[in-house]
Design an enzyme around this catalytic site. Structure first.
Site, PDB file in Angstrom:
ATOM      1  N   ASN A  85      -5.671   4.029 -10.258  1.00 59.62           N
ATOM      2  CA  ASN A  85      -4.531   4.955 -10.368  1.00 59.62           C
ATOM      3  C   ASN A  85      -4.966   6.406 -10.486  1.00 59.62           C
ATOM      4  OD1 ASN A  85      -2.492   2.924 -10.411  1.00 59.62           O
ATOM      5  ND2 ASN A  85      -3.154   2.431 -12.484  1.00 59.62           N
TER       6      ASN A  85
ATOM      7  N   ALA B 217       0.831  -1.210   0.000  1.00 59.09           N
ATOM      8  CA  ALA B 217       0.000   0.000   0.000  1.00 59.09           C
ATOM      9  C   ALA B 217       0.861   1.253   0.000  1.00 59.09           C
ATOM     10  CB  ALA B 217      -0.911  -0.012   1.222  1.00 59.09           C
ATOM     11  N   ALA B 218       2.069   1.110  -0.586  1.00 56.71           N
ATOM     12  CA  ALA B 218       3.003   2.243  -0.570  1.00 56.71           C
ATOM     13  C   ALA B 218       2.812   3.170  -1.760  1.00 56.71           C
ATOM     14  CB  ALA B 218       4.439   1.737  -0.530  1.00 56.71           C
TER      15      ALA B 218
ATOM     16  N   ARG C  99      -0.947  10.333  -9.522  1.00 53.05           N
ATOM     17  CA  ARG C  99      -1.922  10.558 -10.603  1.00 53.05           C
ATOM     18  C   ARG C  99      -3.331  10.798 -10.075  1.00 53.05           C
ATOM     19  NH1 ARG C  99      -1.162   5.680 -14.238  1.00 53.05           N
ATOM     20  NH2 ARG C  99      -2.764   6.608 -15.539  1.00 53.05           N
TER      21      ARG C  99
ATOM     22  N   ALA D  19     -47.234  19.399   9.951  1.00 54.28           N
ATOM     23  CA  ALA D  19     -46.329  20.007   8.972  1.00 54.28           C
ATOM     24  C   ALA D  19     -45.630  21.217   9.565  1.00 54.28           C
ATOM     25  CB  ALA D  19     -47.119  20.424   7.740  1.00 54.28           C
TER      26      ALA D  19
ATOM     27  N   ASN E  54     -33.460  22.512  19.003  1.00 55.09           N
ATOM     28  CA  ASN E  54     -32.626  21.715  19.903  1.00 55.09           C
ATOM     29  C   ASN E  54     -31.331  22.411  20.294  1.00 55.09           C
ATOM     30  OD1 ASN E  54     -31.841  21.456  17.188  1.00 55.09           O
ATOM     31  ND2 ASN E  54     -30.696  19.596  17.659  1.00 55.09           N
ATOM     32  N   TYR E  55     -30.989  23.506  19.622  1.00 62.45           N
ATOM     33  CA  TYR E  55     -29.649  24.077  19.764  1.00 62.45           C
ATOM     34  C   TYR E  55     -29.758  25.521  20.227  1.00 62.45           C
ATOM     35  CZ  TYR E  55     -24.789  25.035  18.332  1.00 62.45           C
ATOM     36  OH  TYR E  55     -23.460  25.366  18.299  1.00 62.45           O
TER      37      TYR E  55
HETATM   38  C1  UD1 Z   1       3.000  -4.765 -11.452  1.00 62.57           C
HETATM   39  C2  UD1 Z   1       3.647  -6.070 -11.909  1.00 62.57           C
HETATM   40  C3  UD1 Z   1       3.108  -6.424 -13.294  1.00 62.57           C
HETATM   41  C4  UD1 Z   1       1.597  -6.534 -13.236  1.00 62.57           C
HETATM   42  C5  UD1 Z   1       0.995  -5.247 -12.667  1.00 62.57           C
HETATM   43  C6  UD1 Z   1      -0.490  -5.436 -12.413  1.00 62.57           C
HETATM   44  C7  UD1 Z   1       5.887  -6.137 -10.898  1.00 62.57           C
HETATM   45  C8  UD1 Z   1       7.322  -5.935 -11.130  1.00 62.57           C
HETATM   46  N1  UD1 Z   1       5.085  -5.898 -11.947  1.00 62.57           N
HETATM   47  O1  UD1 Z   1       3.438  -3.773 -12.362  1.00 62.57           O
HETATM   48  O2  UD1 Z   1       3.646  -7.664 -13.731  1.00 62.57           O
HETATM   49  O3  UD1 Z   1       1.070  -6.799 -14.512  1.00 62.57           O
HETATM   50  O4  UD1 Z   1       1.595  -4.906 -11.401  1.00 62.57           O
HETATM   51  O5  UD1 Z   1      -1.089  -4.257 -12.017  1.00 62.57           O
HETATM   52  O6  UD1 Z   1       5.488  -6.531  -9.825  1.00 62.57           O
HETATM   53  N2  UD1 Z   1       4.792  -0.912  -4.693  1.00 62.57           N
HETATM   54  C9  UD1 Z   1       5.370  -0.659  -3.467  1.00 62.57           C
HETATM   55  N3  UD1 Z   1       6.674  -0.378  -3.392  1.00 62.57           N
HETATM   56  C10 UD1 Z   1       7.489  -0.333  -4.492  1.00 62.57           C
HETATM   57  C11 UD1 Z   1       6.908  -0.573  -5.748  1.00 62.57           C
HETATM   58  C12 UD1 Z   1       5.553  -0.869  -5.815  1.00 62.57           C
HETATM   59  O7  UD1 Z   1       4.684  -0.705  -2.451  1.00 62.57           O
HETATM   60  O8  UD1 Z   1       8.700  -0.089  -4.337  1.00 62.57           O
HETATM   61  C13 UD1 Z   1       3.357  -1.225  -4.764  1.00 62.57           C
HETATM   62  C14 UD1 Z   1       2.604  -0.133  -5.471  1.00 62.57           C
HETATM   63  O9  UD1 Z   1       2.084   0.807  -4.563  1.00 62.57           O
HETATM   64  C15 UD1 Z   1       1.481  -0.902  -6.139  1.00 62.57           C
HETATM   65  C16 UD1 Z   1       2.073  -2.267  -6.392  1.00 62.57           C
HETATM   66  O10 UD1 Z   1       3.191  -2.404  -5.541  1.00 62.57           O
HETATM   67  O11 UD1 Z   1       0.369  -1.061  -5.274  1.00 62.57           O
HETATM   68  C17 UD1 Z   1       2.468  -2.468  -7.858  1.00 62.57           C
HETATM   69  O12 UD1 Z   1       3.470  -1.569  -8.209  1.00 62.57           O
HETATM   70  P1  UD1 Z   1       3.500  -0.841  -9.605  1.00 62.57           P
HETATM   71  O13 UD1 Z   1       4.697   0.025  -9.677  1.00 62.57           O
HETATM   72  O14 UD1 Z   1       2.181  -0.216  -9.882  1.00 62.57           O
HETATM   73  O15 UD1 Z   1       3.715  -2.079 -10.583  1.00 62.57           O
HETATM   74  P2  UD1 Z   1       3.338  -2.195 -12.100  1.00 62.57           P
HETATM   75  O16 UD1 Z   1       4.403  -1.569 -12.924  1.00 62.57           O
HETATM   76  O17 UD1 Z   1       1.956  -1.765 -12.321  1.00 62.57           O
HETATM   77 CA    CA Z   2       0.348  -0.530 -11.269  1.00 62.33          CA
END
Ligand code: UD1
Ligand code: CA
Length: 452
Positions: free
Chosen positions: A229, A11-12, A17, A365, A371-372
């Site tokens: 996104n 969830a990082a 966007r 009606a 109340n306040y």
């Molecule tokens: C990733 C997958 C890809 C897949 C796609 C589906 C990898 C390398 N690729 O790509 O194969 O088709 O998801 O949506 O895994 N995140 C972190 N820390 C980081 C990087 C990412 O917490 O350092 C989290 C992001 O917040 C996100 C998730 O991991 O929730 C996916 O990361 P993102 O960079 O969006 O990967 P994609 O390039 O979309």
């Molecule tokens: Ca992604």
């Protein structure tokens, strides 16, 4: 013995966007954060432990994690070095040991427990890794799943894929199951030699194959894997969530005249044999009991609507509203923090706040509970069978006894005893001939003006 399961939610996401000051995973679908949806799915799929990986400055996310599930742990990924790196930010949770590890994303709120259960099934049958894939209408940007027979041999990120590989439309949905036994060794073997210079979680597939471990792909519906996104994406996911929830309600016995105009929350409870007209919004914490009828253009939050109640059109129920069975709340009525007993009627143009309304009372009606006082809220109590005449102001704190009457147009500042009539207005006086006198005077005045 039942297999144990750790769900690890990434969830990082910075969510740039989204153009938002709020962390992406805290944006809401059906009035709860996307992250809460994913955490609930983990619990429904019987995860023993939930670990959430958050980015720097994610204090707000930690609060949500703790509120949603006090047993969940939060782990901070200080640098964003890729999905495998993110998973290892929760090394501590992984080291505690478990049979199944599910790696999920916090921005995919449409995931279902069934998919997680299916992943665990594949792991329990001996796979070291299971990757959830889907057939994409447009695979651009996704990792491609490269299969040989029923083996998944590699995931090729779009950036590294050849023309031939890019033609494959079976894509990585992003979520992955790992057997606890092999997880750490596989994750530690990932390096950052690739186009983005990131530690790709997807690389564990090839590493596992090179060690002769079994790796499988599992198909799931594309909608479940949608990652949000942008605000547009958020609205799309909201629409899909609402559609599914409406269909489930109708299947359970709720009538909807125009389902596409009814908006539900994740915790909305509507019992069978409720009828809903068009354009109704259910905010958080609303329960509607069997047989109630809700007419168009009504808005509810934190309210219980009793059996066979008749609500709206244009009703607004705010938190703390508790309507017993057979009550009526009609058009342009607002009710807040009020207990309304069986069969009471509040039919038109009224505000009832911080109040108790007795059984079968009738509120005319234009009645307002005042109340306040500008600082404090005060309570109005209206007895059973009381009759409040139209356009009355009940200045709280005040009590209207059982069976009492309040004369129309009253401002009631003192309690009205049971069965009494309370009148709080000027007495009417009729002056004979005065109407004619006024007319003559005004006619003369007008004639005088037009001569000038
Ligand atoms: C990733 C997958 C890809 C897949 C796609 C589906 C990898 C390398 N690729 O790509 O194969 O088709 O998801 O949506 O895994 N995140 C972190 N820390 C980081 C990087 C990412 O917490 O350092 C989290 C992001 O917040 C996100 C998730 O991991 O929730 C996916 O990361 P993102 O960079 O969006 O990967 P994609 O390039 O979309
Ligand atoms: Ca992604």
């Amino acid at each position: 013995m039942a297999r144990t399961c750790l769900s690890l939610i990434l969830a990082a996401g910075e969510g740039t966007r989204m153009r938002s000051s709020l962390p992406k995973v805290l944006h809401e679908v059906a009035n709860i954060p996307m992250l809460s949806h994913v955490m609930r799915v983990c619990s429904e799929a019987k995860s023993d432990k939930i670990a959430v990986v958050i980015g720097k400055g994610g204090e707000m996310v930690i609060d949500v994690v703790e509120k949603e599930n006090p047993n969940a742990s939060s782990h901070i990924q200080t640098e964003r070095l890729g999905t495998a790196h993110a998973v290892l930010a929760a090394r501590e949770a992984i080291e505690q040991g478990c049979d199944d590890i599910l790696v999920l994303f916090g921005d995919t709120p449409l995931l279902t427990p069934l998919t997680l259960t299916n992943m665990r099934e594949v792991l329990s049958n001996g796979a070291a890794i299971v990757v959830v894939g889907f057939y994409a209408k447009d695979p651009t940007g996704y990792g491609r799943l490269l299969e040989e027979g029923d083996k998944l041999v590699a995931i090729r990120e779009h950036a590294e894929a050849t023309q031939e590989e890019r033609a494959i439309d079976f894509c990585n949905g992003g979520i992955m199951g790992l057997s606890g036994e092999n997880a750490l060794a596989l994750l530690d073997a990932v390096d950052d030699n690739n186009a983005k210079g990131e530690y790709y979680l997807t690389d564990v597939v090839e590493i596992a194959n090179s060690k002769g471990l079994s790796v499988k792909a599992l198909e799931a519906p594309e909608a479940e894997l949608i990652g949000v996104n942008t605000r547009n994406g958020l609205a799309e996911v909201e629409m899909l969530w609402q559609n599914t929830a409406r269909q489930k309600l109708m299947a359970s016995g709720v009538t909807m005249q125009a389902p596409e105009t009814v908006f539900l929350s994740a915790d909305t409870i509507i019992e069978p044999d409720v009828e809903l007209e068009a354009n109704i919004v259910f905010g958080p914490k609303v329960v509607v009991k069997s047989g109630a009828k809700i007419k168009a253009f009504s808005h509810f939050e934190g309210a219980v609507i009793g059996e066979n109640a008749d609500i709206g059109p244009f009703a607004r129920l705010r938190p703390g509203t508790d309507l017993a069975s057979n009550t009526k709340v009609g058009n342009f009525v607002e009710v807040k923090n009020a207990l309304v007993h069986e069969g009471a009627k509040i039919n038109h143009l009224t505000y009832v706040g911080d109040a108790e309304v007795g059984a079968k009372a009738n509120i005319g009606a234009g009645t307002i509970t005042c109340n306040y006082d500008g600082m404090n809220k005060h309570k109005t109590t209206i007895g059973a069978g009381a009759f409040i005449g139209s356009n009355s102001a009940l200045v709280a704190p005040v009590m209207i006894g059982d069976g009492a009457y309040v004369a129309s147009g009253s401002v009631i500042t003192e309690d009205v005893p049971s069965d009494a009539l309370g009148i709080g207005r000027g007495r009417q006086v009729n002056k004979a001939g005065m109407g004619e006198e006024i007319r003559e005077r005004n006619t003369a005045l007008k004639a005088g003006r037009s001569e000038k």
